[in-house]
Scaffold this motif. Structure first.
Motif, PDB file in Angstrom:
ATOM      1  N   THR A  94      -0.355   7.959  -7.538  1.00 43.07           N
ATOM      2  CA  THR A  94      -1.400   8.818  -8.117  1.00 43.07           C
ATOM      3  C   THR A  94      -2.731   8.078  -8.298  1.00 43.07           C
ATOM      4  O   THR A  94      -3.710   8.670  -8.736  1.00 43.07           O
ATOM      5  CB  THR A  94      -0.953   9.391  -9.473  1.00 43.07           C
ATOM      6  OG1 THR A  94      -0.651   8.309 -10.361  1.00 43.07           O
ATOM      7  CG2 THR A  94       0.280  10.264  -9.306  1.00 43.07           C
ATOM      8  N   LEU A  95      -2.746   6.779  -7.954  1.00 42.07           N
ATOM      9  CA  LEU A  95      -4.006   6.031  -7.969  1.00 42.07           C
ATOM     10  C   LEU A  95      -4.584   5.977  -6.561  1.00 42.07           C
ATOM     11  O   LEU A  95      -3.869   6.127  -5.574  1.00 42.07           O
ATOM     12  CB  LEU A  95      -3.777   4.603  -8.480  1.00 42.07           C
ATOM     13  CG  LEU A  95      -3.267   4.442  -9.915  1.00 42.07           C
ATOM     14  CD1 LEU A  95      -3.137   2.957 -10.245  1.00 42.07           C
ATOM     15  CD2 LEU A  95      -4.190   5.136 -10.904  1.00 42.07           C
ATOM     16  N   THR A  96      -5.879   5.734  -6.460  1.00 38.61           N
ATOM     17  CA  THR A  96      -6.502   5.590  -5.148  1.00 38.61           C
ATOM     18  C   THR A  96      -6.158   4.226  -4.562  1.00 38.61           C
ATOM     19  O   THR A  96      -5.656   3.334  -5.260  1.00 38.61           O
ATOM     20  CB  THR A  96      -8.029   5.717  -5.248  1.00 38.61           C
ATOM     21  OG1 THR A  96      -8.549   4.582  -5.971  1.00 38.61           O
ATOM     22  CG2 THR A  96      -8.434   7.002  -5.959  1.00 38.61           C
ATOM     23  N   ALA A  97      -6.463   4.072  -3.281  1.00 40.79           N
ATOM     24  CA  ALA A  97      -6.232   2.770  -2.635  1.00 40.79           C
ATOM     25  C   ALA A  97      -7.031   1.684  -3.328  1.00 40.79           C
ATOM     26  O   ALA A  97      -6.518   0.598  -3.613  1.00 40.79           O
ATOM     27  CB  ALA A  97      -6.612   2.852  -1.164  1.00 40.79           C
ATOM     28  N   LEU A 128      -9.441   1.438   6.744  1.00 43.55           N
ATOM     29  CA  LEU A 128      -9.136   2.332   5.628  1.00 43.55           C
ATOM     30  C   LEU A 128     -10.278   2.496   4.631  1.00 43.55           C
ATOM     31  O   LEU A 128     -10.106   3.166   3.615  1.00 43.55           O
ATOM     32  CB  LEU A 128      -7.891   1.819   4.882  1.00 43.55           C
ATOM     33  CG  LEU A 128      -6.583   1.865   5.665  1.00 43.55           C
ATOM     34  CD1 LEU A 128      -5.511   1.056   4.958  1.00 43.55           C
ATOM     35  CD2 LEU A 128      -6.118   3.301   5.846  1.00 43.55           C
ATOM     36  N   LEU A 129     -11.417   1.903   4.921  1.00 45.49           N
ATOM     37  CA  LEU A 129     -12.499   1.913   3.938  1.00 45.49           C
ATOM     38  C   LEU A 129     -12.958   3.332   3.597  1.00 45.49           C
ATOM     39  O   LEU A 129     -13.237   3.644   2.432  1.00 45.49           O
ATOM     40  CB  LEU A 129     -13.683   1.080   4.441  1.00 45.49           C
ATOM     41  CG  LEU A 129     -14.831   0.858   3.452  1.00 45.49           C
ATOM     42  CD1 LEU A 129     -14.319   0.208   2.162  1.00 45.49           C
ATOM     43  CD2 LEU A 129     -15.926  -0.013   4.077  1.00 45.49           C
ATOM     44  N   ASP A 133     -11.100   5.869  -1.724  1.00 44.85           N
ATOM     45  CA  ASP A 133     -11.042   6.591  -2.990  1.00 44.85           C
ATOM     46  C   ASP A 133     -10.172   7.849  -2.924  1.00 44.85           C
ATOM     47  O   ASP A 133     -10.283   8.749  -3.760  1.00 44.85           O
ATOM     48  CB  ASP A 133     -12.463   6.927  -3.445  1.00 44.85           C
ATOM     49  CG  ASP A 133     -13.276   5.662  -3.703  1.00 44.85           C
ATOM     50  OD1 ASP A 133     -12.796   4.793  -4.448  1.00 44.85           O
ATOM     51  OD2 ASP A 133     -14.366   5.521  -3.118  1.00 44.85           O
ATOM     52  N   LYS A 134      -9.292   7.857  -1.928  1.00 42.51           N
ATOM     53  CA  LYS A 134      -8.262   8.900  -1.838  1.00 42.51           C
ATOM     54  C   LYS A 134      -6.978   8.393  -2.487  1.00 42.51           C
ATOM     55  O   LYS A 134      -6.649   7.211  -2.398  1.00 42.51           O
ATOM     56  CB  LYS A 134      -7.982   9.252  -0.368  1.00 42.51           C
ATOM     57  CG  LYS A 134      -9.189   9.771   0.397  1.00 42.51           C
ATOM     58  CD  LYS A 134      -9.508  11.189   0.012  1.00 42.51           C
ATOM     59  CE  LYS A 134     -10.615  11.757   0.910  1.00 42.51           C
ATOM     60  NZ  LYS A 134     -10.982  13.144   0.497  1.00 42.51           N
ATOM     61  N   GLY A 141       2.289   7.521   6.433  1.00 42.61           N
ATOM     62  CA  GLY A 141       3.140   6.342   6.325  1.00 42.61           C
ATOM     63  C   GLY A 141       2.460   5.081   6.824  1.00 42.61           C
ATOM     64  O   GLY A 141       2.559   4.017   6.203  1.00 42.61           O
ATOM     65  N   GLY A 142       1.752   5.185   7.949  1.00 48.02           N
ATOM     66  CA  GLY A 142       1.054   4.020   8.494  1.00 48.02           C
ATOM     67  C   GLY A 142      -0.048   3.519   7.587  1.00 48.02           C
ATOM     68  O   GLY A 142      -0.261   2.303   7.456  1.00 48.02           O
ATOM     69  N   MET A 143      -0.752   4.448   6.936  1.00 51.72           N
ATOM     70  CA  MET A 143      -1.819   4.062   6.010  1.00 51.72           C
ATOM     71  C   MET A 143      -1.243   3.373   4.774  1.00 51.72           C
ATOM     72  O   MET A 143      -1.765   2.355   4.308  1.00 51.72           O
ATOM     73  CB  MET A 143      -2.630   5.301   5.620  1.00 51.72           C
ATOM     74  CG  MET A 143      -3.411   5.913   6.772  1.00 51.72           C
ATOM     75  SD  MET A 143      -4.008   7.574   6.405  1.00 51.72           S
ATOM     76  CE  MET A 143      -5.334   7.223   5.248  1.00 51.72           C
ATOM     77  N   LYS A 144      -0.130   3.914   4.248  1.00 51.03           N
ATOM     78  CA  LYS A 144       0.533   3.283   3.098  1.00 51.03           C
ATOM     79  C   LYS A 144       1.007   1.879   3.450  1.00 51.03           C
ATOM     80  O   LYS A 144       0.908   0.951   2.636  1.00 51.03           O
ATOM     81  CB  LYS A 144       1.714   4.133   2.637  1.00 51.03           C
ATOM     82  CG  LYS A 144       1.332   5.443   1.964  1.00 51.03           C
ATOM     83  CD  LYS A 144       2.584   6.249   1.626  1.00 51.03           C
ATOM     84  CE  LYS A 144       2.223   7.585   1.011  1.00 51.03           C
ATOM     85  NZ  LYS A 144       3.416   8.442   0.774  1.00 51.03           N
ATOM     86  N   ARG A 145       1.532   1.725   4.671  1.00 57.17           N
ATOM     87  CA  ARG A 145       2.028   0.419   5.094  1.00 57.17           C
ATOM     88  C   ARG A 145       0.893  -0.597   5.111  1.00 57.17           C
ATOM     89  O   ARG A 145       1.064  -1.753   4.724  1.00 57.17           O
ATOM     90  CB  ARG A 145       2.671   0.551   6.479  1.00 57.17           C
ATOM     91  CG  ARG A 145       3.423  -0.665   6.971  1.00 57.17           C
ATOM     92  CD  ARG A 145       4.635  -0.995   6.149  1.00 57.17           C
ATOM     93  NE  ARG A 145       5.659   0.019   6.159  1.00 57.17           N
ATOM     94  CZ  ARG A 145       6.679   0.043   5.323  1.00 57.17           C
ATOM     95  NH1 ARG A 145       6.823  -0.904   4.423  1.00 57.17           N
ATOM     96  NH2 ARG A 145       7.575   1.006   5.369  1.00 57.17           N
TER      97      ARG A 145
END
Length: 251
Positions: A94-97, A128-129, A133-134, A141-145
């Motif tokens: 629930t927090l942003t990157a 990912l810049l 703030d998303k 899944g790839g972005m989380k990794r």
């Protein structure tokens, strides 16, 4: 001659109520600057070994040093110089990157302008810049990794432990992650890498150890292991030759 950055001597782990050792009298040296692949089937002892080296569980017997520091006397200082990227996402959904990375960076002692700049630099390098703030739970899944990786390396660790860093990601994300890890290694970080992707390991690692039943079955460069194994053309052939074709399903 420079001492190995990781020295493991007669290290064993037997869990309570277990009949066998998960890691059994294991000896292993890792040189500074290596990308060292630790490969083995399910239940081979890889995760137990990494968990001991990261200070998450205590050995039953034996010893190890990381960068000259003994786990028995310097466990707190060891934790300051290592990075850990687990297979499971260690992120707050629930927090942003940006919020996640600033939180984890602060845990490693980074702060202020230095922390903010490192977060931006890493997000930018891994593409990912624009999503900084998303919230994490909106990420693929790839972005989380990729965020999971950044969280473990913001403090530029001396030794980085990676557990399946490219599992479940698309080819583009995998390539970006591997390139970033190679960059980190070129800047001085020694990498310990576990994976089931043997061809990826063959291309990525300069040293390999194949582990099963808590013991090292073979160790060397990927090419040497291939050349020393009859009829082997890649690391998968070496792996099957040493470990066998038997399924390793666990319940």
């Amino acid at each position: 001659m420079e001492s190995p950055i990781i020295q493991i001597k007669s290290l064993s782990k037997q869990y309570r109520d277990a009949d066998i050792f998960s890691v059994d009298n294991l000896f292993l040296d890792v040189k500074k600057g290596d990308i060292f692949g630790l490969l083995g089937p399910n239940g081979a002892g890889k995760t137990t070994l990494i968990s001991m080296l990261c200070g998450l569980i205590k050995p039953t017997s034996g010893e190890f040093k990381i960068n000259g520091l003994s786990y028995k006397n310097d466990s707190k200082n060891i934790k300051k110089i290592i990075g850990v990227v687990p297979q499971e996402y260690a992120l707050y959904p629930t927090l942003t990157a940006r919020e996640n990375l600033e939180y984890f960076g602060a845990m490693y002692g980074l702060k202020g302008k230095d922390l903010k700049e490192k977060v931006i630099e890493s997000l930018d390098y891994l593409g990912l810049l624009k999503f900084a703030d998303k919230k994490i739970d909106t990420y693929s899944g790839g972005m989380k990794r990729r965020i999971n990786l950044i969280a473990g390396i913001l403090h530029k660790p001396t030794v980085l432990f990676l557990d399946e860093p490219t599992v479940g990601v698309d080819v583009q994300s995998k390539n970006v992650i591997i390139d970033y890890l190679k960059k980190l290694n070129s800047e001085g970080t020694t990498i310990i890498y576990t994976s089931h992707h043997l061809i990826e390991a063959q291309d990525f690692c300069n040293q390999i150890a194949i582990i099963d039943a808590g013991k090292i079955f073979a160790e060397g460069t990927p090419q040497n292991l291939i050349s020393q194994t009859e009829n082997a053309h890649n690391l998968e052939h070496v792996f099957i030759s040493l470990i066998g074709k038997e399924l390793r399903d666990n319940v």
